[in-house]
Design a protein around this motif. Sequence first.
Motif, mmCIF file in Angstrom:
data_model
loop_
_atom_site.group_PDB
_atom_site.id
_atom_site.type_symbol
_atom_site.label_atom_id
_atom_site.label_comp_id
_atom_site.label_asym_id
_atom_site.label_seq_id
_atom_site.Cartn_x
_atom_site.Cartn_y
_atom_site.Cartn_z
ATOM 1 N N ARG A 237 0.705 -1.212 -0.041
ATOM 2 C CA ARG A 237 0.073 -0.185 -0.082
ATOM 3 C C ARG A 237 0.847 1.383 -0.087
ATOM 4 N N ARG A 238 2.190 0.952 -0.090
ATOM 5 C CA ARG A 238 2.848 2.191 0.061
ATOM 6 C C ARG A 238 3.782 2.802 -1.370
ATOM 7 N N LYS A 239 3.114 2.667 -2.305
ATOM 8 C CA LYS A 239 3.466 2.855 -3.444
ATOM 9 C C LYS A 239 4.083 4.506 -3.602
ATOM 10 N N GLU A 240 2.974 5.492 -3.159
ATOM 11 C CA GLU A 240 3.388 6.874 -3.375
ATOM 12 C C GLU A 240 4.309 7.307 -2.187
ATOM 13 N N PHE A 241 4.418 6.539 -1.040
ATOM 14 C CA PHE A 241 5.437 6.623 0.004
ATOM 15 C C PHE A 241 6.827 6.550 -0.901
ATOM 16 N N TYR A 242 7.014 5.205 -1.743
ATOM 17 C CA TYR A 242 8.357 4.908 -1.981
ATOM 18 C C TYR A 242 8.721 5.946 -3.126
ATOM 19 N N LYS A 243 7.728 6.359 -3.703
ATOM 20 C CA LYS A 243 7.880 7.620 -4.787
ATOM 21 C C LYS A 243 8.338 8.792 -4.333
ATOM 22 N N ARG A 244 7.563 9.419 -3.103
ATOM 23 C CA ARG A 244 7.945 10.565 -2.421
ATOM 24 C C ARG A 244 9.234 10.494 -1.845
ATOM 25 N N TRP A 249 10.480 0.786 -5.664
ATOM 26 C CA TRP A 249 9.401 0.401 -4.990
ATOM 27 C C TRP A 249 9.664 -1.394 -4.891
ATOM 28 N N ASP A 354 8.406 -2.105 -10.869
ATOM 29 C CA ASP A 354 7.562 -1.760 -9.493
ATOM 30 C C ASP A 354 7.020 -2.962 -8.834
#
Length: 490
Positions: A237-244, A249, A354
């Motif tokens: 669930r942390r796709k956006e976290f890894y990107k940020r 990922w 990813d």
Amino acid sequence: MIFSKDLPSPTSVFTAYASMAGYMMMIRSMAHELIPAPIQEFIYRNLRSLFFRSSSTTLTLTIDDDNMGMNNEIYRAAQTYLSTKISPDAVRLRISKGHKDKHVNLYLSDGEIVNDVYQDVELVWRFVTDGGDKKGGGVGGVGGGGRRGGMDDDGKSEYFELSFDKKHKDLILTSYVPYIESKAKEIRDERRILMLHSLNSLRWESVILEHPSTFETMAMEDDLKRDVIEDLDRFIRRKEFYKRVGKAWKRGYLLYGPPGTGKSSLVAAMANYLKFDVYDLQLASVMRDSDLRRLLLATRNRSILVIEDIDCAVDLPNRVEQPVDGKNRGESQGPLTLSGLLNFIDGLWSSCGDERIIIFTTNHKDRLDPALLRPGRMDMHIYMGHCSFQGFKTLASNYLGLNDATMPHRLYPEIERLIDGEVITPAQVAEELMKSEDADVALEGLVNVLEKMRLKSEESNPVMMKKKESRLEMEEMSIRRRDTEGSPRK
């Protein structure tokens, strides 16, 4: 109510309507069979053109299979989503079943219509197949004009038409289309057939992964099992976290422990839980860093890369020991190195994809190069140890159908005493439980094996021998106490 003799009765009107509806259904069916598809398309285009002139509030989006030479993800999502929305009244459907599919799949055929409602907005889907470019009527894709529809091998063009009131255009593009993509992903995950990929002459070969292992059947401590599941859920669930934070990922796991403790079964359980394919990489078959790069670039997203027994799979030279002569300096000619492997785990090449999970397994963690073990490469270290009593109860439930919550077996206390410590592996317990379908016979056999293995272990382990002597002393003192309390006083 009085009806005139000259007027038809309500019953006769309904009868006539029913007959007319039946005739219309029959004519529609005959038209599909007798009228060639190009003529059907010509009639439809003219009727559609007439309708659109009189109904200027309707907007139609065309969703093609072809997107500038690449697959159109919206088309694939629509095809999957609409396969679950097919009306029971559909006249013609397409049916297919691939060699990897477990069930048949139904799809819309030419001219079939599906009605949908999203946030109280009525939408009409139509699947169209013809043999040429389509011009006029609606908006191609989201813009207009040009060739619309992907051509198949027979020269036929296929596309979906989505019609709705123009005033809802923004809602459809910004909310409904992402909703379809999300639902299609869920449907594909449910239908997905997991594949096991293995190397053959530096090419991936695939078979269906049908390993039955799940977290429910794993002989692991409940706390450890819960930690692994929570870590997997957090990763997904942390796709956006890894990107940020600027990280690839991916996630690395090291499974270590004696043979037969369930390391391979845990890999299968993780794959079944996540619905991820598995790539089994045998490093001994890879000769160069360039070969390794080519193989890893060929792996798909949402997959698990497994390197089993990495401590003995191949003797990797480290960065200091790499040859420095001119012949071996280039990556294309150089051998497979630890440096090359590390580059694919967390270097620049690790960002090529990813939702990737990398798993190393080993029986001897102490033999691994420390460079492999640091966070960012192997993020979670999972010790797969000998079978505990809790793990035994899981296996007894799997193999014998025993449930200790209702009525524990009479041999459970004895097994709990004998299995304490590093005595027996889950694989050895499973082997004993498979010898008989009779629970009494199977558990008695396990008790005999545990007694022999515990005696052998205690004889070779001074610590366990001391624990045994202490336990015997405690039991002897307990017997003396009972004898003293039970003897009559003078």
